[in-house]
Design a protein around this motif. Structure first.
Motif, PDB file in Angstrom:
ATOM      1  N   SER B  59      14.069 -45.841 -47.820  1.00  0.00           N
ATOM      2  CA  SER B  59      15.371 -45.268 -48.129  1.00  0.00           C
ATOM      3  C   SER B  59      15.224 -44.627 -49.507  1.00  0.00           C
ATOM      4  N   PHE B  60      15.806 -43.439 -49.705  1.00  0.00           N
ATOM      5  CA  PHE B  60      15.574 -42.674 -50.932  1.00  0.00           C
ATOM      6  C   PHE B  60      15.865 -43.512 -52.183  1.00  0.00           C
ATOM      7  N   GLY B  61      14.886 -43.564 -53.102  1.00  0.00           N
ATOM      8  CA  GLY B  61      15.066 -44.276 -54.358  1.00  0.00           C
ATOM      9  C   GLY B  61      14.796 -45.767 -54.268  1.00  0.00           C
ATOM     10  N   ASN B  62      14.375 -46.247 -53.088  1.00  0.00           N
ATOM     11  CA  ASN B  62      14.098 -47.677 -52.922  1.00  0.00           C
ATOM     12  C   ASN B  62      12.599 -47.853 -52.690  1.00  0.00           C
ATOM     13  N   SER B  63      11.947 -48.666 -53.540  1.00  0.00           N
ATOM     14  CA  SER B  63      10.495 -48.790 -53.411  1.00  0.00           C
ATOM     15  C   SER B  63      10.084 -49.812 -52.350  1.00  0.00           C
ATOM     16  N   ASN B  64      11.062 -50.558 -51.806  1.00  0.00           N
ATOM     17  CA  ASN B  64      10.754 -51.466 -50.688  1.00  0.00           C
ATOM     18  C   ASN B  64      10.940 -50.709 -49.378  1.00  0.00           C
ATOM     19  N   ALA B  65       9.860 -50.666 -48.583  1.00  0.00           N
ATOM     20  CA  ALA B  65       9.933 -49.898 -47.341  1.00  0.00           C
ATOM     21  C   ALA B  65      10.905 -50.540 -46.359  1.00  0.00           C
ATOM     22  N   GLU B  66      11.658 -49.708 -45.644  1.00  0.00           N
ATOM     23  CA  GLU B  66      12.600 -50.203 -44.641  1.00  0.00           C
ATOM     24  C   GLU B  66      11.851 -50.522 -43.341  1.00  0.00           C
ATOM     25  N   ILE B  67      10.871 -49.675 -43.044  1.00  0.00           N
ATOM     26  CA  ILE B  67      10.052 -49.877 -41.843  1.00  0.00           C
ATOM     27  C   ILE B  67       8.598 -49.638 -42.235  1.00  0.00           C
ATOM     28  N   VAL B  68       7.697 -50.499 -41.759  1.00  0.00           N
ATOM     29  CA  VAL B  68       6.255 -50.271 -41.945  1.00  0.00           C
ATOM     30  C   VAL B  68       5.585 -50.409 -40.586  1.00  0.00           C
ATOM     31  N   GLU B  81      14.152 -46.108 -34.230  1.00  0.00           N
ATOM     32  CA  GLU B  81      14.798 -47.159 -35.010  1.00  0.00           C
ATOM     33  C   GLU B  81      16.138 -46.609 -35.483  1.00  0.00           C
ATOM     34  N   ALA B  82      17.195 -47.405 -35.323  1.00  0.00           N
ATOM     35  CA  ALA B  82      18.505 -46.986 -35.835  1.00  0.00           C
ATOM     36  C   ALA B  82      18.566 -47.321 -37.322  1.00  0.00           C
ATOM     37  N   VAL B  83      18.905 -46.336 -38.147  1.00  0.00           N
ATOM     38  CA  VAL B  83      19.010 -46.554 -39.598  1.00  0.00           C
ATOM     39  C   VAL B  83      20.304 -45.914 -40.098  1.00  0.00           C
ATOM     40  N   SER B  84      20.770 -46.373 -41.243  1.00  0.00           N
ATOM     41  CA  SER B  84      21.978 -45.778 -41.831  1.00  0.00           C
ATOM     42  C   SER B  84      21.705 -44.321 -42.185  1.00  0.00           C
ATOM     43  N   ALA B  85      22.727 -43.497 -42.010  1.00  0.00           N
ATOM     44  CA  ALA B  85      22.576 -42.091 -42.376  1.00  0.00           C
ATOM     45  C   ALA B  85      22.270 -41.987 -43.872  1.00  0.00           C
ATOM     46  N   GLY B  86      21.452 -41.002 -44.254  1.00  0.00           N
ATOM     47  CA  GLY B  86      21.120 -40.832 -45.663  1.00  0.00           C
ATOM     48  C   GLY B  86      19.760 -40.181 -45.845  1.00  0.00           C
ATOM     49  N   ASP B  87      19.306 -40.167 -47.081  1.00  0.00           N
ATOM     50  CA  ASP B  87      18.016 -39.543 -47.398  1.00  0.00           C
ATOM     51  C   ASP B  87      16.901 -40.583 -47.389  1.00  0.00           C
ATOM     52  N   TYR B  88      15.797 -40.218 -46.785  1.00  0.00           N
ATOM     53  CA  TYR B  88      14.655 -41.124 -46.659  1.00  0.00           C
ATOM     54  C   TYR B  88      13.384 -40.376 -47.026  1.00  0.00           C
ATOM     55  N   SER B  89      12.308 -41.148 -47.268  1.00  0.00           N
ATOM     56  CA  SER B  89      11.005 -40.511 -47.345  1.00  0.00           C
ATOM     57  C   SER B  89      10.038 -41.276 -46.447  1.00  0.00           C
ATOM     58  N   VAL B  90       9.126 -40.508 -45.840  1.00  0.00           N
ATOM     59  CA  VAL B  90       8.110 -41.075 -44.952  1.00  0.00           C
ATOM     60  C   VAL B  90       6.772 -40.881 -45.640  1.00  0.00           C
ATOM     61  N   ALA B  91       5.980 -41.962 -45.734  1.00  0.00           N
ATOM     62  CA  ALA B  91       4.663 -41.865 -46.381  1.00  0.00           C
ATOM     63  C   ALA B  91       3.589 -42.371 -45.442  1.00  0.00           C
ATOM     64  N   MET B  92       2.445 -41.715 -45.470  1.00  0.00           N
ATOM     65  CA  MET B  92       1.291 -42.155 -44.673  1.00  0.00           C
ATOM     66  C   MET B  92       0.178 -42.586 -45.620  1.00  0.00           C
ATOM     67  N   ARG B  93      -0.375 -43.757 -45.327  1.00  0.00           N
ATOM     68  CA  ARG B  93      -1.539 -44.233 -46.084  1.00  0.00           C
ATOM     69  C   ARG B  93      -2.633 -44.555 -45.090  1.00  0.00           C
ATOM     70  N   ALA B  94      -3.884 -44.551 -45.569  1.00  0.00           N
ATOM     71  CA  ALA B  94      -4.983 -44.942 -44.691  1.00  0.00           C
ATOM     72  C   ALA B  94      -4.708 -46.357 -44.194  1.00  0.00           C
TER      73      ALA B  94
END
Lengths: 211, 284
Positions: B59-68, B81-94
């Motif tokens: 969730s934007f501005g939150n360093s704890n991931a909502e889904i991993v 996955e149902a999530v609250s409306a808002g801004d998010y970021s998706v990150a990919m790591r090895a």
């Protein structure tokens, strides 16, 4: 002429009596009758049903699921057989012919498959309460169980409860596609129009399968 | 005069009964609560030569991931996955990389209530990107919607048809087509490419939304049929008649019959009164 006079007097007296009676009748029927209060019996909370609970469906592997056979909503004491419903000639949803069962619309996805399964039940009969009398009291987070023909259970949680005027019914949000397994529980509510014999609103409970 | 008094009394009586006719208050309090405020997101790995990854949704501005999602391999598409409306970021790591390490890729996505999105790693490893796809959640009544994602590195483009209907012609690698409205049914999906063709039997139900993903398989191409969403095939017309009124407070019954009675009585009394008022004629 005395006969004439007495006939006229009689007419006057009779007319006044009729006016008096009519006014009394009018006054006596101006009071609305009170709502029926449901008996406590049969509406107590029920234990949650037990059985193998299946996981929500995956979009990459949409397996066919068994047909629904019953609906249990423990918190409002609902434990009802589920029949199947189609559409009437005018395109509206058929409703169950009795007020003690619920019906699943066969044109909608099966409960537990991807999409919104449509289930309807009556709020009342001509004389008393129906299976969905307490539907409007459901709250976010309450659990709803559907038993399927193969004995498995699908568990849903209520996400919202809405009242819509029937002439502003949002067909798209109620019947439209959803990307997860959901339920729409529909009954009547709001003001009862005794002229048409119909309620003016629908209550719709939205629920999503619990993972 | 006696008669005038009587008439006056009668008029007052009628006026009083008319007052009682006041219709029950018609205003119905109708508060439509706001929407439940959730949207849906799913995450996918559609880059053929990229190794498995861990995908994080913040969730934007939150360093704890909502889904991993751990160890997401090529061809994997998560459930929504149902999530609250808002801004998010998706990150990919090895796969297996520390959650605090710098992501290989990240993108932002705005989730609107009632909308669904697919965030997919697409393209070749050398040009890997995270694509945000808007997933359609509406079908014309009695129809189905279908789109194609070309995720096969074996071919730079593919052509895809559903039965006799061409869905996409020369769709480029790493891209998604728009949605097509098709007549529901079970048909052969045919993928035509330079490197070889592929067929698959696919059922598209009325009121459903699908995505066909063309993947590199062990041998040749593979067609994956995703059911994105489903609703009523034949959408019922409007509301449902689910009550008979047995528990409703009933409004007063119609006053019309009583008014007719009062009217008739008044007429009778009036006639009688008029006759009485006439002076008696001397007998002949």
């Amino acid at each position: 002429m005395p006969t004439r006079r007495s006939a006229a007097a009689l007419a006057l007296a009779a007319g006044l009596a009729v006016v008096g009676g009519g006014t009394a009748g009018l006054l006596l029927t101006r009071h609305p009758s009170a709502a029926i209060h449901p008996p406590a019996v049969g509406l107590d909370a029920l234990p949650a049903p037990t059985g193998p609970i299946v996981a929500p469906p995956q979009s990459a592997d949409p397996r066919p699921v068994a047909a629904p056979v019953s609906l249990t909503i423990p918190v409002i004491g609902v434990d009802a057989k589920m029949i199947t419903l189609g559409l009437a000639a005018n395109g509206t949803l058929h409703v169950p012919s009795t007020t003690t069962v619920v019906g699943w619309y066969t044109g909608s996805p099966r409960p537990g498959a991807i999409g919104s399964a449509i289930i309807v039940g009556h709020v009342d009969s001509h004389k008393g309460i129906g299976v969905f009398f307490r539907l409007i009291t459901l709250q976010r987070g309450d659990r709803v169980y559907v038993r399927r023909a193969d004995g498995t259970l699908v568990v849903f949680r209520v996400t919202s409860v809405r009242t819509y005027l029937k002439n502003h019914f949002p067909s798209e949000s109620v019947y439209g596609p959803t990307p997860d397994a959901e339920l729409r529980l529909i009954t009547c509510g709001g003001t009862f129009d005794s002229t048409t014999g119909h309620y003016l609103s629908n209550i719709v409970v939205y629920a999503t399968e619990v993972s | 005069m006696k008669f005038t008094r009587m008439l006056r009394r009668m008029i007052m009586l009628l006026a009083a009964s008319a007052l009682l006719l006041g219709l029950p208050a018609a205003a119905t309090a109708y508060a439509s609560s706001a929407t439940s405020g959730t949207g849906w997101i799913r995450l996918a790995h559609l880059s053929p030569n990229t190794p498995a990854v861990d995908v994080y949704l913040y969730s934007f501005g939150n360093s704890n991931a909502e889904i991993v999602l751990h160890h997401v391999a090529y061809g994997t598409v998560s459930p929504y996955e149902a999530v609250s409306a808002g801004d998010y970021s998706v990150a990919m790591r090895a796969s297996g990389a520390s959650p605090s390490s710098q992501p290989v890729l990240s993108t932002s996505v705005t989730i609107q209530a009632g909308h669904a999105y697919t965030v997919a790693g697409m393209g070749p490893e050398s040009g890997l990107r995270l694509a945000v796809l808007d997933d359609d959640l509406s079908t014309p009544s009695g129809k189905s919607l279908v789109r194609v994602i070309e995720a096969s590195l074996k071919d730079q483009s593919v052509s895809v048809s559903f039965g006799s209907q061409v869905l996409s012609s020369k769709l480029a690698f790493g891209t998604a087509s728009s949605y097509f409205t098709v007549t529901p049914g079970t048909e052969t999906v045919k993928v035509t490419a330079n490197g070889g063709d592929a067929n698959s039997t696919v059922t598209l139900g009325a009121g459903t939304v699908h995505t066909l993903v063309v993947l590199d398989g062990a041998n040749g191409l593979e067609i994956v049929n995703l059911e994105d969403a489903a609703g009523a095939g034949d959408v019922p017309a409007g509301a449902a008649a689910t009550g008979f009124g047995g528990t409703a407070p009933h409004g007063p019954s119609s006053p019309v019959p009583w008014l007719v009675v009062i009217g008739a009585g008044s007429l009778l009394a009036l006639t009688g009164g008029l006759r009485l008022r006439r002076r008696p004629q001397p007998g002949i």
